[in-house]
Scaffold this motif. Structure first.
Motif, PDB file in Angstrom:
ATOM      1  N   ALA A  27       7.523 -62.635 -20.825  1.00 52.42           N
ATOM      2  CA  ALA A  27       8.838 -62.098 -21.138  1.00 52.42           C
ATOM      3  C   ALA A  27       8.838 -61.056 -20.122  1.00 52.42           C
ATOM      4  O   ALA A  27      10.183 -60.904 -19.514  1.00 52.42           O
ATOM      5  CB  ALA A  27       8.599 -61.614 -22.674  1.00 52.42           C
ATOM      6  N   ALA A  28       8.050 -60.410 -19.890  1.00 52.05           N
ATOM      7  CA  ALA A  28       8.155 -59.177 -18.538  1.00 52.05           C
ATOM      8  C   ALA A  28       8.683 -59.617 -17.355  1.00 52.05           C
ATOM      9  O   ALA A  28       9.336 -59.400 -16.819  1.00 52.05           O
ATOM     10  CB  ALA A  28       7.116 -58.403 -18.453  1.00 52.05           C
ATOM     11  N   LEU A  85       3.595 -71.608 -19.876  1.00 48.27           N
ATOM     12  CA  LEU A  85       3.345 -70.563 -19.076  1.00 48.27           C
ATOM     13  C   LEU A  85       2.260 -69.592 -19.594  1.00 48.27           C
ATOM     14  O   LEU A  85       1.716 -68.973 -18.802  1.00 48.27           O
ATOM     15  CB  LEU A  85       4.873 -69.767 -19.130  1.00 48.27           C
ATOM     16  CG  LEU A  85       6.010 -70.474 -18.228  1.00 48.27           C
ATOM     17  CD1 LEU A  85       7.139 -69.701 -18.290  1.00 48.27           C
ATOM     18  CD2 LEU A  85       5.362 -70.671 -16.716  1.00 48.27           C
ATOM     19  N   TYR A  86       2.062 -69.696 -20.949  1.00 49.82           N
ATOM     20  CA  TYR A  86       1.033 -68.983 -21.777  1.00 49.82           C
ATOM     21  C   TYR A  86      -0.328 -69.146 -20.823  1.00 49.82           C
ATOM     22  O   TYR A  86      -1.146 -68.095 -20.351  1.00 49.82           O
ATOM     23  CB  TYR A  86       0.871 -69.442 -23.126  1.00 49.82           C
ATOM     24  CG  TYR A  86      -0.200 -68.665 -23.805  1.00 49.82           C
ATOM     25  CD1 TYR A  86      -0.052 -67.682 -24.598  1.00 49.82           C
ATOM     26  CD2 TYR A  86      -1.494 -69.081 -23.664  1.00 49.82           C
ATOM     27  CE1 TYR A  86      -0.971 -67.044 -25.057  1.00 49.82           C
ATOM     28  CE2 TYR A  86      -2.519 -68.606 -24.509  1.00 49.82           C
ATOM     29  CZ  TYR A  86      -2.244 -67.559 -25.347  1.00 49.82           C
ATOM     30  OH  TYR A  86      -3.127 -66.994 -26.091  1.00 49.82           O
ATOM     31  N   LEU A 128       7.902 -69.575 -13.040  1.00 46.01           N
ATOM     32  CA  LEU A 128       8.711 -69.466 -14.351  1.00 46.01           C
ATOM     33  C   LEU A 128       9.324 -70.904 -14.626  1.00 46.01           C
ATOM     34  O   LEU A 128      10.011 -71.040 -15.761  1.00 46.01           O
ATOM     35  CB  LEU A 128       9.794 -68.243 -14.302  1.00 46.01           C
ATOM     36  CG  LEU A 128       8.985 -67.208 -14.302  1.00 46.01           C
ATOM     37  CD1 LEU A 128      10.007 -65.942 -13.949  1.00 46.01           C
ATOM     38  CD2 LEU A 128       8.361 -66.781 -15.545  1.00 46.01           C
ATOM     39  N   MET A 129       9.596 -71.587 -13.387  1.00 47.50           N
ATOM     40  CA  MET A 129      10.379 -72.903 -13.550  1.00 47.50           C
ATOM     41  C   MET A 129       9.446 -74.122 -13.807  1.00 47.50           C
ATOM     42  O   MET A 129       9.804 -75.229 -14.009  1.00 47.50           O
ATOM     43  CB  MET A 129      11.125 -73.278 -12.314  1.00 47.50           C
ATOM     44  CG  MET A 129      12.047 -72.335 -11.844  1.00 47.50           C
ATOM     45  SD  MET A 129      13.854 -72.837 -12.363  1.00 47.50           S
ATOM     46  CE  MET A 129      13.866 -74.360 -11.978  1.00 47.50           C
ATOM     47  N   SER A 130       8.095 -73.711 -14.184  1.00 48.53           N
ATOM     48  CA  SER A 130       7.037 -74.557 -14.383  1.00 48.53           C
ATOM     49  C   SER A 130       7.335 -75.304 -15.756  1.00 48.53           C
ATOM     50  O   SER A 130       7.404 -74.532 -16.436  1.00 48.53           O
ATOM     51  CB  SER A 130       5.624 -74.339 -14.081  1.00 48.53           C
ATOM     52  OG  SER A 130       4.740 -75.265 -14.834  1.00 48.53           O
ATOM     53  N   LEU A 186      -1.845 -62.336 -27.623  1.00 52.98           N
ATOM     54  CA  LEU A 186      -0.390 -61.849 -27.264  1.00 52.98           C
ATOM     55  C   LEU A 186       0.070 -61.406 -25.975  1.00 52.98           C
ATOM     56  O   LEU A 186       1.081 -61.703 -25.772  1.00 52.98           O
ATOM     57  CB  LEU A 186      -0.379 -60.626 -28.496  1.00 52.98           C
ATOM     58  CG  LEU A 186      -0.439 -60.936 -30.013  1.00 52.98           C
ATOM     59  CD1 LEU A 186      -0.170 -59.530 -30.833  1.00 52.98           C
ATOM     60  CD2 LEU A 186       0.793 -62.124 -30.281  1.00 52.98           C
ATOM     61  N   SER A 187      -0.836 -60.901 -25.413  1.00 56.24           N
ATOM     62  CA  SER A 187      -0.440 -60.391 -23.980  1.00 56.24           C
ATOM     63  C   SER A 187       0.142 -61.362 -22.955  1.00 56.24           C
ATOM     64  O   SER A 187       1.123 -60.974 -22.300  1.00 56.24           O
ATOM     65  CB  SER A 187      -1.372 -59.553 -23.377  1.00 56.24           C
ATOM     66  OG  SER A 187      -2.390 -60.200 -22.976  1.00 56.24           O
ATOM     67  N   PRO A 188      -0.449 -62.602 -23.048  1.00 58.54           N
ATOM     68  CA  PRO A 188       0.317 -63.537 -22.071  1.00 58.54           C
ATOM     69  C   PRO A 188       1.704 -63.653 -22.404  1.00 58.54           C
ATOM     70  O   PRO A 188       2.702 -63.917 -21.492  1.00 58.54           O
ATOM     71  CB  PRO A 188      -0.561 -64.769 -22.301  1.00 58.54           C
ATOM     72  CG  PRO A 188      -1.915 -64.238 -22.725  1.00 58.54           C
ATOM     73  CD  PRO A 188      -1.685 -63.267 -23.455  1.00 58.54           C
TER      74      PRO A 188
END
Lengths: 212, 230
Positions: B223-224, B99-100, B93-95, B216-218
């Motif tokens: 977010a999750a 992120l997608y 998450l810090m990358s 959409l799901s990525p």
């Protein structure tokens, strides 16, 4: 460089800190102090953007950090509580993926491991290493990515005495070369540069802010 | 500048896929268990459900699809667990990379390992269930379109529940309702093929669902994951 104004955070109805202001410029270092459970890790995670349960202002290079998120992530190296080492992978495999995830060429993995006394451990699976060696693999990442700000949560955990003094040397070198350092540790620091402090216990005491 | 950025993106996606495949090789149980579940469950149906060919052929599309769906759900448990526990999720998450694409390549590698073997084995098991030859091609195509949707949706649920210690039932409650349309269209394709009706329309609908899921799901997964590490 990194600036926080009027930070407020509570957890389980307990105020961890409030009215917390500080700024960290290039070539400065700050040690976050506080007893267990005083919110040191929470503060670091808030500054990294991993924890969003806070109020207040965090600015990166003068901009609100939400707006400068991409630049911020490219400039920050974060070492968390967990070492972020997959135990099934070897040291080199762990570091190779880390480099790729940061968009950096994985050229100097051998050198980075050698800097932490792990010559010849490139292809050893991490589950075969001791806790201290795993910590060294985790620390070796800071040699691989260019970063202007290091946020380190208890970096000295599990290191032997020689490892601690070598790491202190590296941190001092980093700060002297205009890097910014924010760290937590319970170990008395011996660094060749000025280290500012944020004392979360004192912050709570002087304001008397237990709200229940 | 643009080409450099694209090359960086391709290399990070390649590195993620390589890492996931390596991890799967190191602990093959995560891949083999769901596959064995699929094979064993399907094999049990002819034994327990009677030996009449006509009856088996009627239930074959449903049996294979439902078992494949459950096998996918079973495989999901390993998706983020290790990364969550060892702190790699925080690093992800810090990358600074998008992120997608990081999340998408992880899901893609999971599909390669968990679903591709199921798709390859499905025709063999279909023959055992006496599925008419006309339906076998349709079964493979419907699984090839449907299983990525299952993995993408399941990854959202998994990302939401990775911080909880026993997420099995919660995960099922969260994602099974979303699996139902995929199941209905998937078996619908095979049924239509057996009855010699046109099924291109159904496939197109599944393709549209897949396109929607990929786009959409990525975003939902990212977010999750943020909520889970918070």
């Amino acid at each position: 460089m990194l600036e926080a104004r009027d930070l407020y955070c509570e957890r389980d109805d307990r105020v961890l800190f409030q009215h917390l202001d500080f700024s960290l410029c290039a070539g400065q270092s700050i040690q976050v102090q506080g007893s267990n459970g005083s919110g040191k890790t929470t503060l670091l995670r808030i500054l990294c953007g991993l924890n969003r349960d806070y109020r207040g202002d965090i600015r990166w290079q003068g901009q609100p950090v939400e707006k400068a998120r991409a630049d911020f992530r490219a400039q920050v190296f974060y070492l968390g509580h967990a070492p972020a080492i997959n135990r099934s992978l070897s040291a080199a495999e762990n570091l190779r993926w880390f480099c790729a995830s940061r968009g950096v060429r994985a050229g100097k993995i051998r050198e980075a491991l050698a800097a932490f006394n792990l010559q010849g451990y490139d292809d050893v699976p991490c589950y075969m290493m001791s806790a201290g060696q795993q910590r060294r693999v985790s620390l070796a990442r800071m040699k691989l990515v260019p970063a202007a700000l290091w946020i380190l949560d208890e970096p000295f955990t599990a290191l032997d005495r020689k490892g601690v003094s070598e790491l202190e040397g590296m941190l001092s070198d980093f700060v002297r070369s205009e890097g910014s350092l924010l760290l937590t540790t319970h170990h008395p620091l011996k660094m060749d540069c000025d280290v500012g402090t944020i004392d979360l216990d004192a912050l709570i005491q002087e304001r008397g802010v237990y709200d229940h | 500048m643009t080409t450099e950025a694209t090359a960086g993106l391709a290399s990070v996606m390649g590195a993620t896929i390589r890492r996931e495949l390596l991890l799967a090789m190191r602990s093959p149980g995560d891949v083999i268990n769901p596959l064995m579940f699929f094979i064993i469950s399907v094999t049990l149906f002819p034994l327990g459900g009677g030996v009449e060919d006509a009856f088996l052929a009627t239930i074959a599309p449903g049996v294979i699809w439902v078992t494949a769906l459950l096998a996918v759900m079973l495989s999901l448990d390993s998706l983020y667990r290790a990364d969550y526990e060892d702190g790699n999720l925080e690093q992800l998450l810090m990358s600074p990379q998008p992120l997608y694409f990081l999340v998408l390549s992880k899901v893609f590698s999971h599909w390669l390992m968990a679903c591709l073997p199921i798709i390859v084995l499905a025709p063999v098991l279909a023959l055992m269930l006496k599925l008419p030859a006309a339906g076998i091609g349709a079964l493979v195509i419907s699984l090839a379109l449907g299983t990525p949707i299952l993995v993408l949706i399941g990854a959202i649920g998994m990302a939401l529940t990775v911080g909880l210690s026993r997420s099995g039932l919660l995960l099922a409650v969260l994602i099974l309702p979303l699996y139902v349309p995929v199941l209905i269209f998937g078996t619908g394709v095979v049924d239509a093929a057996i009855n010699e009706m046109a099924y291109a329309g159904l496939l197109a609908l599944m393709g549209a669902m897949l396109a929607l899921a990929i786009s959409l799901s990525p975003l939902a997964i990212v977010a999750a994951l943020r909520i889970s590490v918070n």
